[in-house]
Scaffold this motif. Sequence first.
Motif, PDB file in Angstrom:
ATOM      1  N   ALA A  79     -20.503  46.730  55.738  1.00  0.00           N
ATOM      2  CA  ALA A  79     -19.303  47.523  55.980  1.00  0.00           C
ATOM      3  C   ALA A  79     -18.113  46.859  55.292  1.00  0.00           C
ATOM      4  CB  ALA A  79     -19.041  47.636  57.478  1.00  0.00           C
ATOM      5  N   ASP A 113     -16.640  55.029  60.837  1.00  0.00           N
ATOM      6  CA  ASP A 113     -17.880  55.663  60.385  1.00  0.00           C
ATOM      7  C   ASP A 113     -17.644  57.168  60.395  1.00  0.00           C
ATOM      8  OD1 ASP A 113     -20.391  56.632  59.877  1.00  0.00           O
ATOM      9  OD2 ASP A 113     -21.407  55.401  61.379  1.00  0.00           O
ATOM     10  N   GLU A 136     -20.476  59.452  61.429  1.00  0.00           N
ATOM     11  CA  GLU A 136     -20.785  59.463  62.859  1.00  0.00           C
ATOM     12  C   GLU A 136     -19.874  60.427  63.605  1.00  0.00           C
ATOM     13  OE1 GLU A 136     -20.054  56.230  66.159  1.00  0.00           O
ATOM     14  OE2 GLU A 136     -21.894  55.770  65.056  1.00  0.00           O
ATOM     15  N   SER A 143     -21.563  63.829  56.399  1.00  0.00           N
ATOM     16  CA  SER A 143     -22.163  62.516  56.157  1.00  0.00           C
ATOM     17  C   SER A 143     -21.890  61.988  54.759  1.00  0.00           C
ATOM     18  CB  SER A 143     -23.667  62.564  56.413  1.00  0.00           C
ATOM     19  OG  SER A 143     -24.273  63.475  55.510  1.00  0.00           O
ATOM     20  N   ASP A 155     -14.493  55.427  55.176  1.00  0.00           N
ATOM     21  CA  ASP A 155     -15.821  55.302  55.775  1.00  0.00           C
ATOM     22  C   ASP A 155     -16.298  53.869  55.630  1.00  0.00           C
ATOM     23  OD1 ASP A 155     -18.182  56.592  57.011  1.00  0.00           O
ATOM     24  OD2 ASP A 155     -19.156  55.886  55.182  1.00  0.00           O
ATOM     25  N   ASP A 156     -16.848  53.323  56.682  1.00  0.00           N
ATOM     26  CA  ASP A 156     -17.201  51.903  56.689  1.00  0.00           C
ATOM     27  C   ASP A 156     -18.162  51.502  55.578  1.00  0.00           C
ATOM     28  OD1 ASP A 156     -19.308  53.311  57.855  1.00  0.00           O
ATOM     29  OD2 ASP A 156     -19.631  51.851  59.455  1.00  0.00           O
ATOM     30  N   ASP A 157     -19.099  52.385  55.206  1.00  0.00           N
ATOM     31  CA  ASP A 157     -20.085  52.013  54.179  1.00  0.00           C
ATOM     32  C   ASP A 157     -20.155  53.010  53.019  1.00  0.00           C
ATOM     33  OD1 ASP A 157     -21.388  54.168  55.311  1.00  0.00           O
ATOM     34  OD2 ASP A 157     -23.179  53.050  55.894  1.00  0.00           O
TER      35      ASP A 157
END
Length: 161
Positions: free
Chosen positions: A24, A59, A62, A68, A88-90
């Motif tokens: 992340a 996220d 989420e 997504s 977004d974290d990733d």
Amino acid sequence: MCSSDLYLTVEDDTAATPTEAPDAVTQSEVDSIWVEVKKLFQELGFSADQLEFEFEVVDLGETDPNESNVVARYVPGEGGSPDRIQIDDDAAGFGWYTGTGDPATEGASKIDLFSALAHEVGHALGLDHSGRDGDLMFSEISPGERQVNLTLNSVLDRILA
């Protein structure tokens, strides 16, 4: 101000796909890239007051599974609260390129954080999505791509609106 439903997405037809869960992004990495993005907008004539935002690493997939592939989002402030940019974290599973070099060579499988932040700042400053691939305000980004070209049409669309 643009509606909060304008956001940057990863192209669905990209050949690159995430192979393993990336780390992340940290708030420190976001803050470091923000310094560089802020310089870009100040060089374009925007004041420090116009460039005051809160950044949140969350996220996004989420919060809404239908989104997504969302990597960043501008959220206008309400009731006196400041404008926010959510990261977004990733990067929708692709991971963030947080370096200062060329993302096409150094981060070819990752999403360029500089481009994402600059894109969302554009929304905060009133710019809408562009239909020009590679433009800063184009609504999609691919891994390894840096989008920093702000076309005159993007600016004129805002001025003439």
